[in-house]
Design a protein around this motif. Structure first.
Motif, PDB file in Angstrom:
ATOM      1  N   LEU A 103       0.837  -1.199   0.000  1.00 54.30           N
ATOM      2  CA  LEU A 103       0.000   0.000   0.000  1.00 54.30           C
ATOM      3  C   LEU A 103       0.875   1.254   0.000  1.00 54.30           C
ATOM      4  CD1 LEU A 103      -2.657  -0.953   2.721  1.00 54.30           C
ATOM      5  CD2 LEU A 103      -3.011  -0.920   0.260  1.00 54.30           C
ATOM      6  N   THR A 104       0.396   2.287  -0.655  1.00 57.47           N
ATOM      7  CA  THR A 104       1.103   3.573  -0.616  1.00 57.47           C
ATOM      8  C   THR A 104       0.538   4.484   0.468  1.00 57.47           C
ATOM      9  OG1 THR A 104      -0.393   4.440  -2.314  1.00 57.47           O
ATOM     10  CG2 THR A 104       1.685   3.459  -3.059  1.00 57.47           C
ATOM     11  N   GLN A 105      -0.676   4.217   0.892  1.00 55.84           N
ATOM     12  CA  GLN A 105      -1.329   5.028   1.908  1.00 55.84           C
ATOM     13  C   GLN A 105      -0.646   4.860   3.264  1.00 55.84           C
ATOM     14  OE1 GLN A 105      -5.451   4.022   2.360  1.00 55.84           O
ATOM     15  NE2 GLN A 105      -5.866   5.605   3.885  1.00 55.84           N
ATOM     16  N   LYS A 106      -0.606   5.937   4.035  1.00 56.39           N
ATOM     17  CA  LYS A 106      -0.108   5.866   5.400  1.00 56.39           C
ATOM     18  C   LYS A 106      -1.243   6.196   6.365  1.00 56.39           C
ATOM     19  CE  LYS A 106       4.803   6.394   4.600  1.00 56.39           C
ATOM     20  NZ  LYS A 106       6.071   6.944   5.120  1.00 56.39           N
ATOM     21  N   PHE A 107      -1.138   5.650   7.582  1.00 54.28           N
ATOM     22  CA  PHE A 107      -2.261   5.692   8.510  1.00 54.28           C
ATOM     23  C   PHE A 107      -1.894   6.359   9.835  1.00 54.28           C
ATOM     24  CE2 PHE A 107      -2.826   2.138   5.634  1.00 54.28           C
ATOM     25  CZ  PHE A 107      -4.154   2.241   5.270  1.00 54.28           C
ATOM     26  N   ASP A 108      -2.933   6.900  10.495  1.00 56.52           N
ATOM     27  CA  ASP A 108      -2.765   7.490  11.824  1.00 56.52           C
ATOM     28  C   ASP A 108      -2.684   6.412  12.898  1.00 56.52           C
ATOM     29  OD1 ASP A 108      -3.146  10.512  11.367  1.00 56.52           O
ATOM     30  OD2 ASP A 108      -4.848   9.622  10.295  1.00 56.52           O
ATOM     31  N   LYS A 114       5.588   0.057  10.611  1.00 53.16           N
ATOM     32  CA  LYS A 114       6.143   1.414  10.566  1.00 53.16           C
ATOM     33  C   LYS A 114       6.091   2.022   9.166  1.00 53.16           C
ATOM     34  CE  LYS A 114       9.499   1.527  14.362  1.00 53.16           C
ATOM     35  NZ  LYS A 114      10.943   1.594  14.671  1.00 53.16           N
ATOM     36  N   LYS A 115       6.248   1.168   8.154  1.00 48.55           N
ATOM     37  CA  LYS A 115       6.267   1.643   6.768  1.00 48.55           C
ATOM     38  C   LYS A 115       4.913   2.205   6.349  1.00 48.55           C
ATOM     39  CE  LYS A 115       9.622  -1.983   5.696  1.00 48.55           C
ATOM     40  NZ  LYS A 115       9.857  -3.244   4.963  1.00 48.55           N
ATOM     41  N   ARG A 116       3.869   1.802   7.035  1.00 48.72           N
ATOM     42  CA  ARG A 116       2.525   2.247   6.697  1.00 48.72           C
ATOM     43  C   ARG A 116       2.000   3.277   7.685  1.00 48.72           C
ATOM     44  NH1 ARG A 116       4.076   0.452   3.123  1.00 48.72           N
ATOM     45  NH2 ARG A 116       3.691   2.616   2.570  1.00 48.72           N
ATOM     46  N   MET A 117       2.853   3.788   8.565  1.00 50.28           N
ATOM     47  CA  MET A 117       2.429   4.712   9.604  1.00 50.28           C
ATOM     48  C   MET A 117       2.894   6.137   9.332  1.00 50.28           C
ATOM     49  SD  MET A 117       3.283   2.221  12.870  1.00 50.28           S
ATOM     50  CE  MET A 117       2.973   3.466  14.135  1.00 50.28           C
TER      51      MET A 117
END
Length: 313
Positions: free
Chosen positions: A203-208, A223-226
Motif C-alpha cells: 500500500l502507498t497510503q499511510k495511517f494514523d 512502521k512503513k505504513r504509519m
C-alpha cells in the motif's frame, strides 16, 4: 455443578469437564447461573502455558473469561442487583472460571444484559467489545477523519473495532479474508482489503493508527505504513514486546501500544449501550458445554468470523 478445569498446560485435550460443589456467595458477592461463555484466543494462550508469568503455574486452573447469565442469589450487602436479573460479566483474564454452571462474582464484575441480545450474543460482548473500546478510545485515541488500518478485522475484536472506529468518525481500512469482504463493508469499513490477494506492505497510503488483531503484523513492518506520529496497537502482551515498547515510546514519534484488557463497570455499561443501539454482534458457532474440547480445537484454528460461544442447557 459442571466446571471445566485443567491440571497441566497443553492443547485443548487438557480441558476436563468435572463435577464440583456449587459455590456459596459471601455478603458482597452474587451467585450467577451461567447461560453462555464466549471463547477467546487468550484462553488457549493461558492453558497452553504461554502466559505463565501472569497466570502462575499452580493447578488446577479454570477456563472462561466473559459470560452471560442470571442472578441466582445475592449476598446481604448487594444492592445493585436482584435475583432473576439477566447479566453479562467478565472474570480475571488470566484466571478465568466462567466455564461452569455457576460462578461467584462481585457487583463490579457484571452489568445488566442488553435487552435486545440473546444470552449467546451477550456473552460475546465483554472481552472483545471492551478490547475494541480500549483500543479506539485510549490506546489509539481515534479522532474524526483519522485514517485507521485494522488488520484482522473479521475476528471478535475486529468486528467491534471497525464499528466503533466508524462511530468515532474515522476512515477505516479493514483487512480480512475473501469470505469476509461483504461483511466488513456492512460493519462500516470504508475500504476492504483481501489479504490473500493484496499485501498491505504494498500500500502507498499511510495511517494514523495501525491495529493488528491477527498477531502476524510486526511493529517493524507496520512502521512503513504509519504517519510520523501514528500508533501501532498489538494484542500480544509478550514480555519482550512490553520492554521494547517502553524504550521505543520514549524516543519515537511512532508509538507501540499493547492491549491488556482492563475492564471497568463504566466501559461495560458503555458497551451494553452500544449493543442496545444495534452494535452488530457476530457469532460463528455455538457449542454445548460437553463439547468444550471440540469448541476450543476448532476456534484455535483461527478461521472463524466473529465469536464462538459455549452454551449451558
Amino acid at each position: 455443578m459442571r466446571k471445566v478445569i485443567y491440571n497441566r498446560f497443553g492443547d485443548a485435550n487438557v480441558l476436563e469437564l468435572t463435577e464440583q460443589a456449587v459455590p456459596v456467595p459471601e455478603q458482597n458477592q452474587l451467585l450467577i447461573r451461567v447461560k453462555a461463555v464466549s471463547i477467546n484466543p487468550l484462553d488457549w494462550k493461558v492453558y497452553g502455558g504461554e502466559m505463565k508469568l501472569m497466570s502462575g503455574s499452580k493447578f488446577p486452573k479454570s477456563v472462561g473469561i466473559d459470560f452471560s447469565g442470571i442472578v441466582e442469589k445475592t449476598g446481604s450487602h448487594i444492592t445493585g442487583f436482584k435475583t432473576g436479573d439477566e447479566i453479562i460479566g467478565m472474570l480475571d483474564v488470566f484466571k478465568g472460571g466462567a466455564l461452569a454452571d455457576y460462578v461467584v462474582v462481585k457487583e463490579t464484575d457484571i452489568v445488566l444484559k442488553p435487552a435486545n441480545t440473546s444470552f449467546a450474543e451477550a456473552a460475546a460482548l465483554p472481552v472483545t467489545g471492551l478490547s475494541a473500546l480500549q483500543i479506539m478510545d485510549q490506546l489509539a485515541a481515534v479522532q474524526p477523519n483519522q485514517e485507521i488500518l485494522i488488520n484482522g478485522a473479521s475476528g471478535g475484536i475486529g468486528i467491534f473495532a471497525v464499528q466503533i472506529a466508524r462511530q468515532r468518525g474515522a476512515k477505516v481500512t479493514a483487512v480480512v479474508s475473501t469470505k469476509s469482504l461483504d461483511e466488513a463493508k456492512q460493519w462500516g469499513a470504508d475500504k476492504v482489503i483481501d489479504y490473500k490477494k493484496q499485501d498491505i506492505q504494498q500500500l502507498t497510503q499511510k495511517f494514523d493508527a495501525v491495529i493488528d488483531l491477527s498477531g502476524r503484523l510486526t511493529f517493524k513492518a507496520a512502521k512503513k505504513r504509519m504517519k510520523d506520529k501514528a500508533t501501532f496497537v498489538t494484542t500480544l502482551p509478550e514480555p519482550q514486546v512490553l520492554l521494547y515498547s517502553f524504550f521505543n515510546n520514549l524516543f519515537s514519534g511512532k508509538k507501540l501500544k499493547i492491549l491488556i484488557v482492563k475492564p471497568t463497570v463504566e466501559n461495560l455499561k458503555k458497551l451494553t449501550g452500544l449493543a442496545e443501539q444495534n452494535l452488530q454482534i457476530v457469532l460463528d458457532k455455538t457449542y454445548f458445554i460437553n463439547e468444550v474440547r471440540k469448541a476450543y480445537n476448532e476456534a484455535s484454528k483461527g478461521k472463524i468470523i466473529g465469536k464462538s460461544v459455549i452454551l449451558f442447557d
